[in-house]
Design an enzyme around this catalytic site. Structure first.
Site, PDB file in Angstrom:
ATOM      1  CB  SER A   1      -0.933  -0.039   1.215  1.00 23.31           C
ATOM      2  OG  SER A   1      -1.806   1.068   1.213  1.00 23.31           O
TER       3      SER A   1
ATOM      4  CE1 TYR B   1       0.090   4.833  -5.725  1.00 25.28           C
ATOM      5  CE2 TYR B   1       0.255   6.186  -3.754  1.00 25.28           C
ATOM      6  CZ  TYR B   1       0.644   5.081  -4.480  1.00 25.28           C
ATOM      7  OH  TYR B   1       1.586   4.221  -3.959  1.00 25.28           O
TER       8      TYR B   1
ATOM      9  CE  LYS C   1      -0.837   1.939  -3.592  1.00 23.38           C
ATOM     10  NZ  LYS C   1      -0.531   0.541  -3.918  1.00 23.38           N
TER      11      LYS C   1
END
Length: 272
Positions: free
Chosen positions: A134, A148, A152
């Site tokens: 992650s 992004y 995650k």
């Protein structure tokens, strides 16, 4: 006893570095990449200890077929390192639907498919360790990395839940959460949105906040990852780099203070 380790996204960056470190100490590695030729150097150096496999993690059927090949070849899978992913840089308003979907397809759904495929193997073995790569941006956020960050956060939510579901089968789950490192993630492997001038000040401030010392050395992560793999009681959350911990600690302290400030209003909203 050597371990059988499957690493996705092993063509470069963390995936290649960790694959080499594991092979160097005698483990066996199934390494995947979109372009199998990117794994030739591993095969040339380590021979039969490496099983190179072409895999686009966004293809669910291919992910399940890959897990089956690894199981057939090595007989078991002790560790999965879900490393495939990429960075998308740009303001949320700038992000196209295609870019947003591509980010989630690889970083989240690709990880989900490989995870779903490996769980039955580890469940049958009554042992295994699923390591999800992650980011500390799955715990806090930075501007111009909105999709992004979101991918995650999704990985973290999925993996925390998974950890509770599979613990009784002898399967451990860990989230590796690095701060920025000098890999291709922010270079050749990264994608950029088409810029809107109005976000230039935000991007300039973001860029100005990073010093050369902000970025960790990717090679330095190998001993930490080996220690994680060897741990009998591995952590669920595993920060990498010296920027991640103070950054997360600061944001969480601010978050708790805000919860506390609104605690009475929040409790009254319960209704009784």
């Amino acid at each position: 006893m050597s371990k059988i380790i499957l690493i996705t996204g092993a063509s470069r960056g963390f995936g290649k570095i960790w694959a080499k470190a594991l092979l160097e100490r005698g483990d066996k590695v199934a390494a995947t990449a979109r372009n199998i030729n990117d794994l030739n150097d591993l095969v040339e150096t380590y021979g039969d200890a490496v099983l190179p496999l072409q895999l686009d993690v966004t293809n669910k059927d291919a992910a399940f077929a890959t897990i089956a090949k690894v199981k057939q070849h090595f007989g078991r899978i002790d560790v999965l390192i879900n490393n495939a992913g990429f960075g998308l840089f740009g303001a949320i308003e700038e992000t196209t639907e295609e870019q947003a979907r591509a980010q989630m397809e690889t970083n989240f759904f690709g990880l989900l498919w490989v995870t779903q495929a490996v769980v039955p193997v580890m469940r049958e073995q009554k042992s295994g360790h699923i390591i999800q790569v992650s980011s500390f941006l799955g715990l806090v956020t930075l501007p111009v990395l909105g999709l992004y960050n979101a991918s995650k956060y999704a990985v973290n939510g999925l993996s925390e839940t998974l950890a509770a579901e599979v613990k009784g089968f002898g399967i451990n789950v860990s989230l590796i959460e690095p701060n920025g490192f000098s890999t291709d993630w922010s270079g050749a492997s990264a994608f950029q949105t088409e810029a809107l001038e109005v976000y230039a000040p935000v991007k300039q401030a973001f860029a100005a906040g990073a010093t050369p010392d902000t970025w960790g050395k990717p090679e330095a992560t190998a001993p930490a990852v080996l220690a994680l793999i060897d741990s009998e009681n591995p952590p669920l959350h595993f920060l990498l780099g010296k920027v991640a911990y103070p950054g997360v600690k600061k944001v969480y302290a601010e978050r708790l203070a805000e919860f506390e400030e609104w605690a009475t209003v929040s409790a009254d909203a319960h209704g009784h």
